[in-house]
Design an enzyme around this catalytic site. Structure first.
Site, PDB file in Angstrom:
ATOM      1  N   ASP A  70      62.294  11.829  70.339  1.00  0.00           N
ATOM      2  CA  ASP A  70      63.071  11.963  71.579  1.00  0.00           C
ATOM      3  C   ASP A  70      62.213  12.643  72.649  1.00  0.00           C
ATOM      4  OD1 ASP A  70      63.118  14.487  70.494  1.00  0.00           O
ATOM      5  OD2 ASP A  70      65.292  14.766  70.645  1.00  0.00           O
ATOM      6  N   SER A  71      60.959  12.970  72.284  1.00  0.00           N
ATOM      7  CA  SER A  71      59.981  13.350  73.311  1.00  0.00           C
ATOM      8  C   SER A  71      59.795  12.197  74.286  1.00  0.00           C
ATOM      9  CB  SER A  71      58.642  13.718  72.668  1.00  0.00           C
ATOM     10  OG  SER A  71      58.199  12.687  71.809  1.00  0.00           O
ATOM     11  N   ASP A 109      64.051   9.595  66.014  1.00  0.00           N
ATOM     12  CA  ASP A 109      64.817  10.821  66.235  1.00  0.00           C
ATOM     13  C   ASP A 109      66.276  10.527  66.529  1.00  0.00           C
ATOM     14  OD1 ASP A 109      63.576  13.316  65.975  1.00  0.00           O
ATOM     15  OD2 ASP A 109      62.443  13.050  67.836  1.00  0.00           O
ATOM     16  N   LYS A 139      64.992  11.259  61.963  1.00  0.00           N
ATOM     17  CA  LYS A 139      64.635  12.685  61.985  1.00  0.00           C
ATOM     18  C   LYS A 139      65.712  13.432  62.770  1.00  0.00           C
ATOM     19  CE  LYS A 139      61.058  14.465  64.577  1.00  0.00           C
ATOM     20  NZ  LYS A 139      61.781  15.405  65.470  1.00  0.00           N
ATOM     21  N   GLU A 141      66.887  17.719  63.973  1.00  0.00           N
ATOM     22  CA  GLU A 141      66.426  19.101  64.103  1.00  0.00           C
ATOM     23  C   GLU A 141      67.377  20.072  63.399  1.00  0.00           C
ATOM     24  OE1 GLU A 141      65.629  20.047  68.219  1.00  0.00           O
ATOM     25  OE2 GLU A 141      64.167  18.414  68.406  1.00  0.00           O
ATOM     26  N   GLU A 208      57.166  22.946  63.714  1.00  0.00           N
ATOM     27  CA  GLU A 208      56.626  22.963  65.083  1.00  0.00           C
ATOM     28  C   GLU A 208      56.435  24.391  65.584  1.00  0.00           C
ATOM     29  OE1 GLU A 208      58.400  20.278  67.893  1.00  0.00           O
ATOM     30  OE2 GLU A 208      57.309  21.163  69.577  1.00  0.00           O
TER      31      GLU A 208
HETATM   32  O1  KIV Z   1      60.167  14.142  69.626  1.00  0.00           O
HETATM   33  C1  KIV Z   1      59.044  14.325  69.138  1.00  0.00           C
HETATM   34  O2  KIV Z   1      58.034  13.750  69.563  1.00  0.00           O
HETATM   35  C2  KIV Z   1      58.932  15.259  68.039  1.00  0.00           C
HETATM   36  C3  KIV Z   1      57.562  15.662  67.620  1.00  0.00           C
HETATM   37  C4  KIV Z   1      57.081  16.720  68.546  1.00  0.00           C
HETATM   38  C5  KIV Z   1      57.504  16.096  66.216  1.00  0.00           C
HETATM   39  O3  KIV Z   1      59.903  15.713  67.523  1.00  0.00           O
END
Ligand code: KIV
Length: 291
Positions: A70-71, A109, A139, A141, A208
């Site tokens: 989600d970056s 994510d 993924k 958090e 992280e």
């Molecule tokens: O969203 C993302 O790119 C991430 C990485 C920084 C692990 O969660």
């Protein structure tokens, strides 16, 4: 730190007897391959990807795991943070990454607000990423606070990568992006988080922005691969955001980033040259024109 709440757990054998790099060429990398790499002490790299073209380059280069992070919010879609990213956006970007790859395990994510409300919400949205985008894993958090959700998804047959330490979806609660796990209490919390996600069935865990010795301690006691970003050299795998590692990001990048290319300058040079050629009438030439 001495007392660790983590205990190594048993994992199943991976079906192939080769390494992640170059060993698996006719099918996608699986979570079992990653479990085997952990047992063999094989380190691996993960990159983010948000589109088919870039993902295809990384896939051909042999990157075994691609993360549709989600970056994308701040690195692809122009937002300040990851917070505004929606499920529809994640589905669209993830589907493109899956279409652009043949070999990499694609992890997507679950964005902010798409899994915290209830187990049913998490299940619904993880299933969307699996069914509509075709990713092989999701993924999310959170450590102890997300363990129940991880367990539910894993029970439903969805491989889950956990993410602890600095969790960017909590940027407003953290008041920025501070290093996590400093001091005894915070270090013990990180160890408890790592233990909780492992026990809940996560197949890997992102660490992280945590001190290198703490990340190494978590890794030493963890039966699942640890994936570091700002966690020093002692983790099983390393992940970087592709726009950071390739030099596309404008301005400062975090201390933990190594820039492997200078794509922003290369593209800017190419665009300037193109504009000059058009202005001066030197493009298109006869070789680019039809008779
Ligand atoms: O969203 C993302 O790119 C991430 C990485 C920084 C692990 O969660």
């Amino acid at each position: 730190m001495n007392a660790s709440p983590l205990q190594p757990a048993q994992t199943q054998d991976a079906p192939v007897g080769t390494t992640l790099y170059g060993g698996v060429t006719n099918r996608r990398v699986t979570v079992r391959d990653l479990a085997k790499a952990k047992r063999n002490g094989e380190r691996w790299a993960m990159l983010t990807a948000y589109d088919a073209l870039t993902a295809g380059v990384f896939d051909e280069a042999g990157i075994p795991v691609l993360l549709v992070g989600d970056s994308a919010g701040n690195c692809h879609l122009g937002y300040e943070t990851t917070v505004p990213v929606t499920m529809d956006q994640m589905v669209m970007l993830s589907a493109a990454v899956v279409r652009g790859t043949q070999r990499a395990l694609v992890v997507a994510d679950l964005p902010f607000g798409s899994y915290q409300e209830s187990p049913a919400q998490a299940m619904h949205n993880a299933a969307r990423l699996m069914k509509e985008a075709g990713v092989q894993a999701v993924k999310l958090e959170g450590g102890e606070r997300s363990a129940r959700t991880i367990e539910l998804l894993v029970d439903a047959g969805i491989p889950v990568m956990a993410h602890i330490g600095l969790t960017p979806q909590s940027v407003h609660a953290f008041g920025g992006y501070p290093v996590q796990g400093r001091g005894d209490e915070a270090a013990h919390q990180l160890l408890r988080d790592a233990k909780a996600v492992q026990q809940a069935g996560a197949f890997a865990v992102v660490l992280e922005a945590v001190p290198a010795d703490l990340a190494a301690e978590v890794t030493a006691h963890s039966a699942i691969p640890t994936v570091g970003i700002g966690g020093g050299p002692g983790t099983d795998a390393q992940v970087l955001v592709w726009t950071d590692f390739a030099g596309m990001t404008a301005g400062r990048v975090p201390k933990f980033v190594k820039q492997y290319a200078d794509l922003r300058a290369t593209l800017a040079r190419a665009a300037t040259e193109f504009a000059t050629d058009v202005r001066e009438g030197t493009f298109p030439g006869p070789e680019h024109s039809f008779s």
